[in-house]
Design a protein around this motif. Structure first.
Motif, PDB file in Angstrom:
ATOM      1  N   PRO A 110     -35.103 -40.784  14.078  1.00 21.62           N
ATOM      2  CA  PRO A 110     -34.138 -41.313  13.118  1.00 21.62           C
ATOM      3  C   PRO A 110     -32.974 -41.978  13.840  1.00 21.62           C
ATOM      4  O   PRO A 110     -32.599 -41.567  14.944  1.00 21.62           O
ATOM      5  N   PRO A 111     -32.400 -43.029  13.253  1.00 21.48           N
ATOM      6  CA  PRO A 111     -31.296 -43.732  13.910  1.00 21.48           C
ATOM      7  C   PRO A 111     -30.074 -42.833  14.060  1.00 21.48           C
ATOM      8  O   PRO A 111     -29.712 -42.090  13.154  1.00 21.48           O
ATOM      9  N   THR A 112     -29.462 -42.890  15.224  1.00 17.47           N
ATOM     10  CA  THR A 112     -28.244 -42.128  15.481  1.00 17.47           C
ATOM     11  C   THR A 112     -27.235 -43.031  16.178  1.00 17.47           C
ATOM     12  O   THR A 112     -27.582 -44.085  16.710  1.00 17.47           O
ATOM     13  N   THR A 113     -26.007 -42.613  16.179  1.00 19.84           N
ATOM     14  CA  THR A 113     -24.950 -43.382  16.819  1.00 19.84           C
ATOM     15  C   THR A 113     -24.846 -42.986  18.285  1.00 19.84           C
ATOM     16  O   THR A 113     -24.618 -41.823  18.608  1.00 19.84           O
ATOM     17  N   LYS A 114     -25.040 -43.971  19.190  1.00 22.18           N
ATOM     18  CA  LYS A 114     -24.969 -43.690  20.624  1.00 22.18           C
ATOM     19  C   LYS A 114     -23.537 -43.878  21.104  1.00 22.18           C
ATOM     20  O   LYS A 114     -22.918 -44.908  20.852  1.00 22.18           O
ATOM     21  N   VAL A 150     -18.686 -40.603  35.951  1.00 21.40           N
ATOM     22  CA  VAL A 150     -19.942 -41.130  35.413  1.00 21.40           C
ATOM     23  C   VAL A 150     -19.904 -40.971  33.900  1.00 21.40           C
ATOM     24  O   VAL A 150     -19.574 -39.896  33.389  1.00 21.40           O
ATOM     25  N   TYR A 151     -20.242 -42.049  33.205  1.00 19.07           N
ATOM     26  CA  TYR A 151     -20.288 -41.992  31.743  1.00 19.07           C
ATOM     27  C   TYR A 151     -21.738 -41.826  31.299  1.00 19.07           C
ATOM     28  O   TYR A 151     -22.585 -42.674  31.597  1.00 19.07           O
ATOM     29  N   ILE A 152     -22.003 -40.715  30.630  1.00 20.20           N
ATOM     30  CA  ILE A 152     -23.355 -40.448  30.148  1.00 20.20           C
ATOM     31  C   ILE A 152     -23.393 -40.643  28.636  1.00 20.20           C
ATOM     32  O   ILE A 152     -22.382 -40.497  27.951  1.00 20.20           O
ATOM     33  N   THR A 153     -24.564 -40.998  28.134  1.00 13.56           N
ATOM     34  CA  THR A 153     -24.682 -41.301  26.711  1.00 13.56           C
ATOM     35  C   THR A 153     -24.977 -40.041  25.904  1.00 13.56           C
ATOM     36  O   THR A 153     -25.516 -39.058  26.414  1.00 13.56           O
ATOM     37  N   GLN A 154     -24.605 -40.122  24.646  1.00  7.87           N
ATOM     38  CA  GLN A 154     -24.897 -39.054  23.693  1.00  7.87           C
ATOM     39  C   GLN A 154     -25.393 -39.674  22.399  1.00  7.87           C
ATOM     40  O   GLN A 154     -25.015 -40.793  22.041  1.00  7.87           O
ATOM     41  N   ASN A 155     -26.250 -38.941  21.703  1.00  4.88           N
ATOM     42  CA  ASN A 155     -26.715 -39.337  20.381  1.00  4.88           C
ATOM     43  C   ASN A 155     -26.337 -38.242  19.396  1.00  4.88           C
ATOM     44  O   ASN A 155     -26.806 -37.102  19.529  1.00  4.88           O
ATOM     45  N   GLY A 156     -25.486 -38.592  18.458  1.00  6.12           N
ATOM     46  CA  GLY A 156     -25.039 -37.586  17.508  1.00  6.12           C
ATOM     47  C   GLY A 156     -24.322 -36.430  18.173  1.00  6.12           C
ATOM     48  O   GLY A 156     -24.410 -35.296  17.707  1.00  6.12           O
TER      49      GLY A 156
END
Length: 209
Positions: A110-114, A150-156
């Protein structure tokens, strides 16, 4: 005579109570239950492949069975993640290279905001590569060192991470925010090994103080 019968009456009552008690203590027979079925992913062998003993890609030991030939249908023990591991477990036992299977397209998440959050490289890490894909053999596109942000990504709100077949955990890195450029990759993301099976400490620590 009446007195004699009166003396025997409690004995008869006691005998009846004993029989009733024995009847109450009879074991209750268990009702058999149907086995729980686990949903499995169906795949087809696209190129002849041996069946390996473990999920570790470096382990070449195969099980004493014939290789799986093209067109053979197999069932995976676990659902496929968005990025499948190098080897997957099949039913009833053994592991095969995922590249030798055709499992169709994995389900679209499902689409989430990264978003991205800041972390700091542990001060005992001298240098570690940021790679194009979450695996050791992938191309190294940058490197980070001790105390670097370091910038790491998150989803929700959940860190984007993948655990490979060897147990190593990779986190997705926002290249644009970390290095100020995208290295010609679209989207501008890479992968950093955050833990190794032989080391319980993380490469990154929380915060960017």
């Amino acid at each position: 005579m009446h007195k004699l019968n009166d003396r025997r009456l409690p004995v008869r009552i006691l005998a009846g109570m004993t029989i009733a008690t024995i009847g109450l203590e009879l074991p209750v027979l268990a009702v058999p239950t149907a086995p729980m079925l686990v949903a499995q992913v169906a795949c087809v062998v696209s190129k002849t492949t041996p069946v390996f003993r473990t999920a570790n890609p470096s382990d070449s030991e195969v099980l004493p069975r014939r290789p799986l030939t093209v067109g053979t249908a197999v069932a995976l023990v676990e659902p496929l993640p968005s990025v499948p591991p190098v080897r997957v477990q099949i039913n009833p036992n053994g592991f095969v290279d995922f590249a030798a299977l055709n499992c169709g397209k994995p389900p679209t998440p499902p689409p989430t905001t990264k978003t991205s959050v800041c972390r700091t490289v542990r001060n005992t890490v001298t240098s570690i590569a940021v790679r194009r894909e979450p695996r050791r053999g992938s191309q190294a596109i940058a490197a980070v060192g001790a105390n670097q942000r370091v910038y790491i990504t998150q989803n929700g709100g959940v860190t984007t991470s993948i655990r490979d077949a060897s147990g190593e955990v990779w986190v997705e890195v926002d290249l644009q925010r970390t290095f100020g450029k995208n290295f010609g990759i679209a989207p501008s993301f890479g992968w950093l090994s955050n833990t190794e099976p032989s080391d319980s400490r993380s490469t990154l620590v929380n915060g960017c103080g």
